[in-house]
Design an enzyme around this catalytic site. Structure first.
Site, mmCIF file in Angstrom:
data_model
loop_
_atom_site.group_PDB
_atom_site.id
_atom_site.type_symbol
_atom_site.label_atom_id
_atom_site.label_comp_id
_atom_site.label_asym_id
_atom_site.label_seq_id
_atom_site.Cartn_x
_atom_site.Cartn_y
_atom_site.Cartn_z
ATOM 1 N N ASP A 29 12.852 2.156 20.487
ATOM 2 C CA ASP A 29 14.258 1.676 21.255
ATOM 3 C C ASP A 29 13.731 1.419 22.343
ATOM 4 O OD1 ASP A 29 16.071 0.980 22.815
ATOM 5 O OD2 ASP A 29 17.238 2.612 22.110
ATOM 6 N N ASP A 52 17.882 7.319 16.158
ATOM 7 C CA ASP A 52 18.105 6.419 16.446
ATOM 8 C C ASP A 52 19.480 6.371 15.772
ATOM 9 O OD1 ASP A 52 16.066 4.920 17.221
ATOM 10 O OD2 ASP A 52 15.919 4.181 16.073
ATOM 11 N N ASP A 81 12.087 9.075 15.004
ATOM 12 C CA ASP A 81 12.388 8.127 16.626
ATOM 13 C C ASP A 81 13.739 8.643 16.214
ATOM 14 O OD1 ASP A 81 13.373 7.960 18.618
ATOM 15 O OD2 ASP A 81 12.579 5.942 18.830
ATOM 16 N N ASP A 83 -0.473 -2.339 -18.825
ATOM 17 C CA ASP A 83 -1.486 -2.986 -19.616
ATOM 18 C C ASP A 83 -2.323 -2.526 -19.381
ATOM 19 O OD1 ASP A 83 -3.008 -4.956 -20.653
ATOM 20 O OD2 ASP A 83 -1.754 -6.636 -21.380
ATOM 21 N N SER A 140 -4.121 -4.090 -24.370
ATOM 22 C CA SER A 140 -3.203 -5.187 -24.849
ATOM 23 C C SER A 140 -3.240 -6.098 -25.879
ATOM 24 C CB SER A 140 -4.265 -6.833 -23.841
ATOM 25 O OG SER A 140 -2.791 -6.873 -23.572
ATOM 26 N N ASP A 172 13.455 6.277 13.128
ATOM 27 C CA ASP A 172 12.264 5.512 12.531
ATOM 28 C C ASP A 172 11.021 6.662 12.484
ATOM 29 O OD1 ASP A 172 13.702 3.017 12.514
ATOM 30 O OD2 ASP A 172 13.922 2.968 14.836
ATOM 31 N N ASP A 198 13.429 9.889 20.946
ATOM 32 C CA ASP A 198 13.836 11.216 20.656
ATOM 33 C C ASP A 198 14.189 11.458 20.164
ATOM 34 O OD1 ASP A 198 16.522 10.487 22.782
ATOM 35 O OD2 ASP A 198 16.889 8.705 20.830
#
Length: 844
Positions: A59, A117, A115, A677, A392, A122, A65
């Site tokens: 922020d 928000d 942090d 594969d 394959s 985040d 925070d």
């Protein structure tokens, strides 16, 4: 005409034999072939989150925070977190967390700084810290460097030995299986009337860390009060967890305008009981307080599951494959005597192990592999082969061949004609309304049976029609009849386990499918083929599902549509979306290796991870995800990495960013396998054949790749170098890159552990001129038949073309057959060298 690029001295046979005689060593170094029981002590780990400094939040208008999350999934299923410190660049918590750890497993702590928000938290950075090396009784304070040099997180660790007696585990040195507990119980409804409130109520019962996520049990009306509702959970004995009960009210609301119905759930009451408080082997009545004078009565019984594991832990070959090898040696010995014109049959110890490998390439690979095998049969070499491994499109050829348990004992031209009829027929009916209805009925039945269903399963049903044009009820385990007398080579089908949002170049684990077992040699973990796609936990079979039909495996083995957009760019324009790498997580090693407590050689270095951010992660996932990757139940779920797994060369832990260095994120911690594969890693099953347990002497590598004739060798060389697997040096001239020949021989004359590689690119080198070795084409029709370029712009042999005209099919089969016949001398020379190496080994 024999053309080869020969590595080593001018006379490789003599030189190799002399060096082998002087430097003879044991070839078979399997490390830890069998599982074993180990006892290890318990420790009490205290983690104190002290403070952080100079934190720059996300922020721009305020300071961060911050809070910290702690995860130690080998000890607790719960993610712990500190309180939030608002608006501070230097938050201080001084909060303490306790864990009980078992010393048998690799205990790796994850510390993530967030942090908080208003809408979303985040993640700023996380630290992955291996507690191996902590000394009991000695506190350790660490200041972890974060995003910037001045950003730090201070944490104090304290380890002490637990008073509990050492606990026993089962391990193969890579994986650890804890004792597994089964918790069975019922809700007693005697006082259910006290719990019913307005709305539709139900109980939600869960045990964090258990295999079963959550059990929902509706509250019964008064007439059903005497009905006991059962539940069951499976969890590790060492896991610190709890039995949680929630009483939930669900209210149904209908919109008066749109008439949409919505359900809103509210937790009314909840309560928990520590799992360790439950006595083992004794049924007890338990009252769980729900608060406000409410409770629920349970009758439960926790008991330890005894008996052998339902998966096989070990790096040796399964007993069925070992039995096959003993029988096959007799077949190969007799064939070598005839082919090499020997006076007598070689002894069993002298018989070399020969493997034939087929690359991917769709129907082109299927068709070409028929031709290559036909050429080997005409040289009387099929009985000299021990293993047949494919990837394959080659696996499609193999799965068709092994429907006949005597296929290699018969003239292969019959099988070739049958395949031509299928490949040259129209595929339009495979998408008719009737066929589509069948597809979705099959997939719906799978889903209703509790199986994971994906686009790969639909692709498998489509492949079934392309190859068979009928419903094929056969299963892979049916092929046991094809090897029970060692009458055919041992088939191995390859796939790789990937992550949905990670490139196969960065992470791919090879999975082998055989008639007897499916498993990973990387982890030394295998299940019976009949049990593949059943549900396992902690090495125990929890829920048995029927073995899938082979068409679903064909969908996995040849799942070309599991490509990500990044893979598509890589294959189409030759390079991936390299800019995506800058959008992912940034991983840095932040260990101070000079510190005394970091000197344990089994300890992983501390790593700091900086997330790329939510928006960038979404962007990366869009380009790298494989939304069509097949999902199946992970039979390794609930197993943990052994504390010394880093010593195994099968793991690339020395690379700072490789997933192998993050044990909490490796496959045993996942619920699902994403099998695709193998071409998304290496387009040939070399990694399965180069395992020391198989002790292969000669590899005939048939490459049907579109362009890039030597790429599989170069990628295999890199793979082997990272894991210290013997493999010859691949040096190819620019001329050979641009105009490859029919056959190349690669070997290491100084190291007899290194297999001899004969590599056959799919090229029209001399076939255009010769209809058979030494026999030139004469008529215009013969010349026209041989005058074609496999990789021409208008070529019918492109990978996504699933239908060939009969003459196109015949031409590709004959080209592949001719290329083998024309290099008979090279193949026989390799067999002679391998036989003489084995003879010298057995006589020293």
């Amino acid at each position: 005409m024999f053309r080869q690029a020969l590595l080593g001295q001018p006379s490789p046979l003599v030189a190799a034999l002399l060096l082998f005689h002087r430097k003879e060593r044991r070839r078979k170094d399997t490390g830890l072939p069998h599982w074993r029981r180990e006892k290890h002590p318990y420790y009490d780990l205290t983690v104190k989150i002290l403070r952080a400094r100079n934190i720059k939040g996300t922020d721009l208008l305020s300071k961060a925070d911050c809070y910290v999350e702690l995860r130690l999934p080998t000890a607790s299923p719960i993610t712990y977190r500190t309180r939030v410190i608002d608006n501070s660049s230097d938050p201080e918590w001084n909060e303490t967390f306790h864990f009980k750890i078992h010393n048998a497993v690799k205990n790796t702590m994850e510390l993530a700084l967030f942090d908080e928000d208003v809408l979303i938290s985040d993640e700023l950075a996380s630290v992955v810290f291996d507690v191996t090396g902590l000394k009991a009784g000695h506190p350790l304070k660490e200041s972890f460097k974060l995003k910037e040099d001045d950003e730090e997180l201070d944490v104090e660790f304290f380890l002490k030995k637990s008073a509990d007696a050492p606990g026993e585990v089962i391990t193969n040195g890579a994986l650890v299986a804890y004792p597994c507990l089964s918790l069975q119980g019922v809700i007693k409804n005697d006082e259910m009337s006290n719990l019913r409130e307005q709305g539709s109520n139900q109980f939600k019962i869960s045990v964090p860390g258990a295999y079963e996520k959550q059990v929902c049990i509706p509250c019964k009306p008064e007439s059903d009060q005497n009905c006991a509702v059962p539940f069951v959970f499976h969890i590790g004995k060492e896991m610190c967890s709890q039995l949680s009960v929630e009483l939930e009210r669900t209210i149904t609301v209908q919109d008066g305008v749109s008439h949409d119905v919505e359900e809103h759930s509210t937790v009314l009451r909840s309560g928990t009981v520590p799992f360790h408080s439950l006595p083992l082997g004794k049924e007890i009545d338990l009252t769980v307080p729900l608060g406000k004078e409410l409770s629920v009565d349970l009758r439960v019984k926790a008991e330890q599951i005894t008996g052998d594991l339902d998966i096989r832990l070990g790096f040796d070959l399964c007993k069925e494959e070992q039995g096959f090898l003993e029988k096959r040696k007799n077949v190969v010995s007799q064939a070598l005597k005839k082919t090499l014109k020997l006076r007598e049959d070689p002894d069993k110890d002298e018989v070399p192990v020969v493997a034939v490998l087929g690359s991917g390439g769709g129907i082109r690979a299927l068709t070409s592999f028929y031709g290559s095998l036909l050429g080997l049969q005409q040289l009387n070499l099929l009985d000299c082969i021990t293993y047949l491994a494919g990837i394959s499109g080659t696996t499609w050829c193999m799965s068709m061949l092994y429907q006949d348990s005597e296929w290699s004992c018969k003239d292969l031209r019959g099988a070739v004609i049958n395949a031509r009829d299928k490949i040259s027929s129209s595929k339009v009916a495979g998408f008719s309304s009737e066929r589509l209805k069948y597809y979705f009925q099959e997939l719906s039945a799978m889903e209703n049976a509790g199986r994971k269903v994906s686009f790969t399963d639909l692709w498998g049903l489509i492949v079934e029609y392309f190859l068979q044009q009928k419903v094929d009820q056969s299963k892979l385990s049916d092929q046991q009849n094809a090897v029970k007398r060692a009458q055919n080579p041992y088939p191995i089908y390859a796939a790789v386990n990937v992550r949905p949002n990670i490139s196969g170049d960065d992470f791919a684990e090879w999975c082998e499918f055989t008639p007897f077992e499916v498993g990973f040699r990387k982890y030394g973990a295998f299940v019976r083929t009949e049990d593949f796609d059943s549900e396992f936990f902690m090495g125990r079979l929890i829920k048995k599902h029927p073995e899938p039909r082979i068409c679903y495996l064909q969908g996995i083995w040849g799942s070309a549509f599991a490509a990500s957009l990044d893979d598509v760019f890589l294959k189409v324009i030759g390079s991936g979306l390299t800019f995506l790498e800058s959008l992912g997580d940034v991983v840095r090693v932040i260990d101070d290796c000079r510190r005394f407590h970091f000197r344990d050689p089994m300890r992983l270095k501390t790593r700091m991870v900086i997330p790329g951010g939510l928006l960038l992660q979404i962007f990366q996932d869009f380009f790298k995800s494989r939304v069509t990757a097949g999902e199946t139940f992970n039979f390794m779920q609930g197993l943990y990495l052994h504390k010394d797994y880093v010593s195994l060369k099968k793991f690339v832990t020395w690379k700072g960013t490789h997933l192998d260095a993050f044990p909490n994120q490796l496959t045993p911690m996942e619920e699902t396998l994403y099998l695709v594969d193998g071409g998304f890693s290496i387009n040939s099953p070399f990694p399965l054949m180069l395992q020391p347990e198989r002790d292969v002497d000669v590899i005939l590598s048939f490459n049907y790749s579109w362009e890039a004739p030597f790429e599989v060798l170069e990628l295999t060389q890199k793979y082997c170098k990272e894991r210290e697997i013997p493999f010859p040096q691949i040096n190819v001239s620019k001329e050979d890159e641009e105009n490859p020949k029919e056959c190349y021989v690669f070997m290491d004359a100084e190291n007899p552990k290194t297999p001899i590689i004969l590599h056959f690119p799919l090229v029209n080198d001399t076939f255009c001129t010769y209809k058979a070795p030494g026999v030139e084409r004469e008529s215009e029709e013969e010349k026209a038949f041989g005058d074609f370029e496999v990789e021409a712009k208008d070529s019918p042999y492109r990978t996504l073309n699933f239908t060939f005209e009969p003459h196109e099919f015949n031409r590709l089969v004959e080209l592949s057959c001719y290329n083998v016949l024309n290099n008979k001398d090279a193949i026989l020379d390799a067999l002679r060298l391998a036989l003489n190496r084995r003879r010298l080994k057995s006589r020293t």
